[in-house]
Design an enzyme around this catalytic site. Structure first.
Site, PDB file in Angstrom:
ATOM      1  N   ARG A  57       0.066  42.656  27.735  1.00  0.00           N
ATOM      2  CA  ARG A  57       0.598  42.405  29.358  1.00  0.00           C
ATOM      3  C   ARG A  57      -0.120  42.897  30.199  1.00  0.00           C
ATOM      4  NH1 ARG A  57       5.930  44.092  27.246  1.00  0.00           N
ATOM      5  NH2 ARG A  57       6.689  42.360  26.189  1.00  0.00           N
TER       6      ARG A  57
ATOM      7  N   GLY B 219       3.440  54.387  22.184  1.00  0.00           N
ATOM      8  CA  GLY B 219       2.563  54.360  23.286  1.00  0.00           C
ATOM      9  C   GLY B 219       2.821  54.969  24.426  1.00  0.00           C
ATOM     10  N   ASP B 220       2.370  54.525  25.473  1.00  0.00           N
ATOM     11  CA  ASP B 220       2.705  55.597  26.833  1.00  0.00           C
ATOM     12  C   ASP B 220       4.124  55.982  26.917  1.00  0.00           C
ATOM     13  OD1 ASP B 220       0.035  56.034  27.655  1.00  0.00           O
ATOM     14  OD2 ASP B 220      -0.055  54.409  29.085  1.00  0.00           O
TER      15      ASP B 220
ATOM     16  N   ARG C  95       1.230  41.114  15.603  1.00  0.00           N
ATOM     17  CA  ARG C  95       1.899  42.790  15.159  1.00  0.00           C
ATOM     18  C   ARG C  95       1.832  42.882  13.798  1.00  0.00           C
ATOM     19  NH1 ARG C  95       3.942  45.723  19.000  1.00  0.00           N
ATOM     20  NH2 ARG C  95       4.983  44.683  20.880  1.00  0.00           N
TER      21      ARG C  95
ATOM     22  N   ALA D  28      -1.057  60.341   6.687  1.00  0.00           N
ATOM     23  CA  ALA D  28      -1.714  61.389   7.032  1.00  0.00           C
ATOM     24  C   ALA D  28      -1.042  62.498   7.539  1.00  0.00           C
ATOM     25  CB  ALA D  28      -2.742  60.824   8.146  1.00  0.00           C
TER      26      ALA D  28
ATOM     27  N   ASP E 212      -3.865  49.461  25.205  1.00  0.00           N
ATOM     28  CA  ASP E 212      -3.476  49.887  26.631  1.00  0.00           C
ATOM     29  C   ASP E 212      -3.293  51.365  27.118  1.00  0.00           C
ATOM     30  OD1 ASP E 212      -1.007  49.929  25.263  1.00  0.00           O
ATOM     31  OD2 ASP E 212       0.169  48.719  26.559  1.00  0.00           O
TER      32      ASP E 212
ATOM     33  N   ARG F 187      13.345  51.447  20.336  1.00  0.00           N
ATOM     34  CA  ARG F 187      13.409  51.933  21.662  1.00  0.00           C
ATOM     35  C   ARG F 187      14.644  52.595  22.061  1.00  0.00           C
ATOM     36  NH1 ARG F 187      10.044  47.336  22.274  1.00  0.00           N
ATOM     37  NH2 ARG F 187       7.842  48.091  22.670  1.00  0.00           N
TER      38      ARG F 187
END
Ligand code: ADP
Length: 322
Positions: A173, A104-105, A255, A24, A131, A74
């Protein structure tokens, strides 16, 4: 300033539907007359210059695939002031004036830092756990729940045949949303989530014993990963009730897989919205779902929002599982 040359990356944990979001972003940018680049392996790609121009056909045939075609990582190196500075300098060298970060955050903290270093960023929530407190929905969540539900249905077949108890650990988690929803959807006798303290005797053993008295002979207990001690919970159920009990940890199977319709459509809407923001000269925003609408918040404010647990849904799970 309106962005003209933008990049897209996926960062942190992968989630089914990330490809639909990348697609997108690429196609919306091209529709708006922007140049668009794909960054490989999250922030590492910005540090290493692992970036390639994307065209309409670069994102063909990916909407239905799980994982992320841009790969993810990461990046401890990016998570330092020098790393952020270096990534920003690379963006400037390449003329990139906007980045869409799908993650994510943690990835949003990186996006905030990169914006502060002069490169406008927009976050798109991609994580199976749901989360992210600012958004009622995250890309990958629906697929993960449907996978978990399907797996628990299968486990139930064998659990029923042997009059057993199955204690199934699902992902989550800090957030029990996958456990809560799959627990309701599979008729679990109990759902254990990190948001709610549970009383082993009252909330678990008494419920199993009462159900036994009313004729129930097999049991599913769903435990969110963040509760921990899944094996001990299982052993204690067996010891105190005499019911043969088994643990299944679903793990990374949750996942993967082809994203559901909901994940593909929401990811497409969020990716579109992210590019609109960059086109309109906005930065440091996160695209979120609120009341089934796609809106955006300031990233810094979004990161500070408290997470709201659905107490009513928990009560429903509690009252229906008997
Ligand atoms: P997620 O985005 O799924 O929450 P992580 O927390 O692992 O995943 O974050 C992904 C990447 O984002 C990290 O490897 C790091 O590069 C970057 N990141 C995480 N936290 C920060 C932070 N506080 N400041 C800058 N970058 C961060």
């Amino acid at each position: 300033m309106c962005a003209k040359k933008i990049a897209v990356l996926t960062s942190g944990g992968d989630a089914p539907g990330m490809n639909a979001a990348v697609r997108a972003v690429v196609r919306t940018a091209i529709s708006f007359g922007m140049e668009v680049y794909g960054v490989k392996r999250g922030y590492n790609g910005l540090l290493n210059g692992d970036v390639e121009r994307m065209y309409l056909r670069s994102v063909s045939n990916i909407i239905q695939h799980g994982g992320t075609a841009l790969f993810t990582a990461r990046s401890p190196e990016f998570n330092t002031p020098e790393g952020v500075e270096r990534a920003a300098a690379h963006c400037r060298e390449m003329g990139i004036d906007g980045v869409v970060v799908i993650g994510g955050d943690g990835s949003f903290r990186g996006a905030r830092d990169l914006t502060n270093a002069g490169i406008p960023c927009i976050g798109v929530p991609g994580t199976i756990d749901n989360d992210i407190s600012s958004s009622e929905y995250t890309i990958g969540y629906d697929t993960a729940m449907n996978t978990a539900m399907d797996m628990i249905d299968r486990i139930r077949d064998t659990t029923e045949s042997h009059d057993r108890c199955s204690v199934v650990e699902v992902m989550g988690r800090r957030c029990g949303d996958i456990a809560l929803n799959t627990g309701i959807a599979t008729g679990a006798i109990a759902v254990l989530v990190p948001e709610v303290q549970f009383d082993f005797e009252k909330d678990l053993l008494d419920r199993i014993r009462y159900a036994q008295k009313t004729g129930k002979r097999h049991f599913i207990v769903v435990v969110a990963e963040g509760v921990g001690h899944t094996q001990e919970i299982c052993d204690r159920i067996q010891k105190e009730t005499g019911i043969e009990s088994r643990v299944t940890i679903l793990g990374h199977v949750q996942r993967g897989g082809s994203p559901t319709l909901r994940d593909r459509v929401v990811a497409s809407q969020m990716g579109y919205h992210a590019v609109e923001l960059l086109r309109d000269g906005k930065s440091n925003r996160v695209v979120v779902m609120k009341g089934e609408r796609i809106v955006d918040y300031d990233i810094t404010e979004a990161l500070e929002m408290p997470r709201i647990f659905d107490e009513r849904l928990y009560q429903i799970a509690h009252d229906l599982s008997r």
